[in-house]
Motif scaffolding. Structure first.
Motif, PDB file in Angstrom:
ATOM      1  N   GLY A  85       0.629  -0.987  -0.387  1.00 19.60           N
ATOM      2  CA  GLY A  85      -0.084   0.387   0.169  1.00 19.60           C
ATOM      3  C   GLY A  85       0.421   1.604   0.095  1.00 19.60           C
ATOM      4  N   PRO A  86       0.676   2.015   0.157  1.00 17.22           N
ATOM      5  CA  PRO A  86       0.876   3.453  -0.172  1.00 17.22           C
ATOM      6  C   PRO A  86       1.602   4.274   1.391  1.00 17.22           C
ATOM      7  CG  PRO A  86      -1.317   3.774  -0.201  1.00 17.22           C
ATOM      8  CD  PRO A  86      -1.159   2.573  -0.127  1.00 17.22           C
ATOM      9  N   ALA A 143      -5.595   4.686   2.847  1.00 16.48           N
ATOM     10  CA  ALA A 143      -4.625   3.405   4.607  1.00 16.48           C
ATOM     11  C   ALA A 143      -3.375   3.955   3.726  1.00 16.48           C
ATOM     12  CB  ALA A 143      -5.413   2.523   4.398  1.00 16.48           C
ATOM     13  N   TYR A 144      -2.561   4.134   4.660  1.00 18.17           N
ATOM     14  CA  TYR A 144      -1.478   3.871   4.164  1.00 18.17           C
ATOM     15  C   TYR A 144      -0.479   4.007   5.606  1.00 18.17           C
ATOM     16  CZ  TYR A 144      -1.923   8.911   6.044  1.00 18.17           C
ATOM     17  OH  TYR A 144      -2.213   9.693   7.240  1.00 18.17           O
ATOM     18  N   ASN A 145       1.204   4.188   5.207  1.00 21.56           N
ATOM     19  CA  ASN A 145       2.077   3.770   6.210  1.00 21.56           C
ATOM     20  C   ASN A 145       2.684   4.681   6.616  1.00 21.56           C
ATOM     21  OD1 ASN A 145       1.711   0.938   6.895  1.00 21.56           O
ATOM     22  ND2 ASN A 145       2.681   0.458   5.845  1.00 21.56           N
ATOM     23  N   ILE A 204       2.807   5.290  -3.727  1.00 22.09           N
ATOM     24  CA  ILE A 204       2.201   5.105  -4.424  1.00 22.09           C
ATOM     25  C   ILE A 204       2.069   4.902  -5.868  1.00 22.09           C
ATOM     26  CG2 ILE A 204       0.488   7.244  -5.066  1.00 22.09           C
ATOM     27  CD1 ILE A 204      -1.640   6.438  -3.650  1.00 22.09           C
ATOM     28  N   ASP A 205       0.972   3.107  -5.791  1.00 17.84           N
ATOM     29  CA  ASP A 205       0.653   2.612  -7.263  1.00 17.84           C
ATOM     30  C   ASP A 205       1.876   2.187  -8.318  1.00 17.84           C
ATOM     31  OD1 ASP A 205      -1.526   2.661  -6.813  1.00 17.84           O
ATOM     32  OD2 ASP A 205      -2.626   4.426  -8.079  1.00 17.84           O
ATOM     33  N   GLY A 206       3.099   2.494  -7.376  1.00 14.01           N
ATOM     34  CA  GLY A 206       4.216   1.580  -7.793  1.00 14.01           C
ATOM     35  C   GLY A 206       5.455   3.147  -8.631  1.00 14.01           C
TER      36      GLY A 206
END
Lengths: 207, 207
Positions: free
Chosen positions: A5-6, A30-32, A64-66
């Motif tokens: 995840g992000p 959600a993110y770290n 995010i998203d690569g």
């Protein structure tokens, strides 16, 4: 799931980091968080590892998203385009222009001046520079555009840039700014994203 | 037709004005220019008349489609959304993020620092501040993103912000920046919009 995840690289005190946390919270993403302490170790943003991630050596950076994005406004636009609900930009093109005008005014007009203000505090004392934080013009613009928030009654991009509480600026001469600031700080997304409530907030500053 | 067409309030020397002229030229939008001399009469942007138009007291301001927009990036986004051909933002969302990241870096990271640089020239001499124009990080980012222009081979938003020739900065240490700068100055839209070729350019500065 969370591992892919992000990941947000941020500093609890940085207003640019706060902006992005607000956008993520409003959109329910959600993110770290990986803390980057701008003061410790001569500034962790200058470490070789962080420089590889973000050559601008600033926070925040979002993986995010690569891809890796920096600059808070660019990050928020990406989130808006990939996950448009809830909207942070109105659909009406003329209102969008207002939203962007106010955001840009804050980002490139007011904030760097605040930095200048901080950098040159000592120098200003000596040279008697005027205070350069131009809230007057922002107040005038908002008198035309504001409803409950900066543009109308829905939270949009400039609201996330609208964080004056940290600068101990007296907002009394700016009734519109003061009213919007208060309305925003009541929102859950602003509360959970607050610098006083982040994983890297030192105990003595928590609230 | 032209009376109800777009009106650009600008100053020939201002890079923010130049950016908007470039965007208008690239999109082939006809407009009238009203000069606002930032140095004459104590700064014409501070006149009561201009303040009504733009409380931020800055150039450029664009009157278009019945609204008044300021802040160059907001103006360019409005033009892009209302008249999308030719595109100034790539369709791919990840590339769009890169484009915005670089534009924002230039607008909020590099340009205000140039202003600081100018303001504090005297002060820096005394205090031995380092030069703060951070082209190093921009060069590193562009090495990843650039083709012929800032992002790939099509002109996009950051290219319009990419005007270094005015600052007499030595670009030799930044080969990517130097190469892109050269490619851009060969484009017709950049040439016709050049500060040396505007209605309010004084005769001695025309070229």
């Amino acid at each position: 799931e969370t591992e892919s995840g992000p990941i947000l690289y941020s500093y609890f005190r940085s207003s640019c980091s706060w902006r992005v946390r607000i956008a993520l919270a409003l959109k329910g993403i959600a993110y770290n968080q990986v803390p980057v302490n701008l003061l410790k170790d001569g500034g962790q943003q200058h470490s070789a590892e962080y420089k590889t991630l973000n050559p601008m050596q600033q926070v925040p950076t979002l993986k995010i998203d690569g891809i890796t994005i920096s600059q808070s406004l660019a990050i928020i636009h990406y989130l808006e385009e990939t996950q448009p609900n809830p909207r942070l930009l109105p659909q009406d093109l003329k209102k969008r222009a207002q939203v962007r005008m106010i955001s840009d005014h804050i980002v490139s007009g007011i904030q760097p001046l605040q930095v200048l203000l901080l950098i040159s505090m000592q120098i200003r004392k000596q040279y008697r520079f005027p205070a350069v934080c131009d809230l007057n013009s922002l107040e005038q613009i908002l008198q035309h555009t504001a409803g409950r928030y900066c543009v109308g009654n829905e939270v949009s991009i400039p609201d996330k840039f609208f964080i004056f509480c940290r600068y101990k600026v007296d907002l009394a001469p700016y009734p519109t700014i003061m009213r919007i600031n208060k309305a925003l700080l009541e929102l859950e997304a602003f509360k959970v994203s607050h610098p006083a409530r982040q994983p890297d907030t030192p105990a003595e500053l928590r609230a």
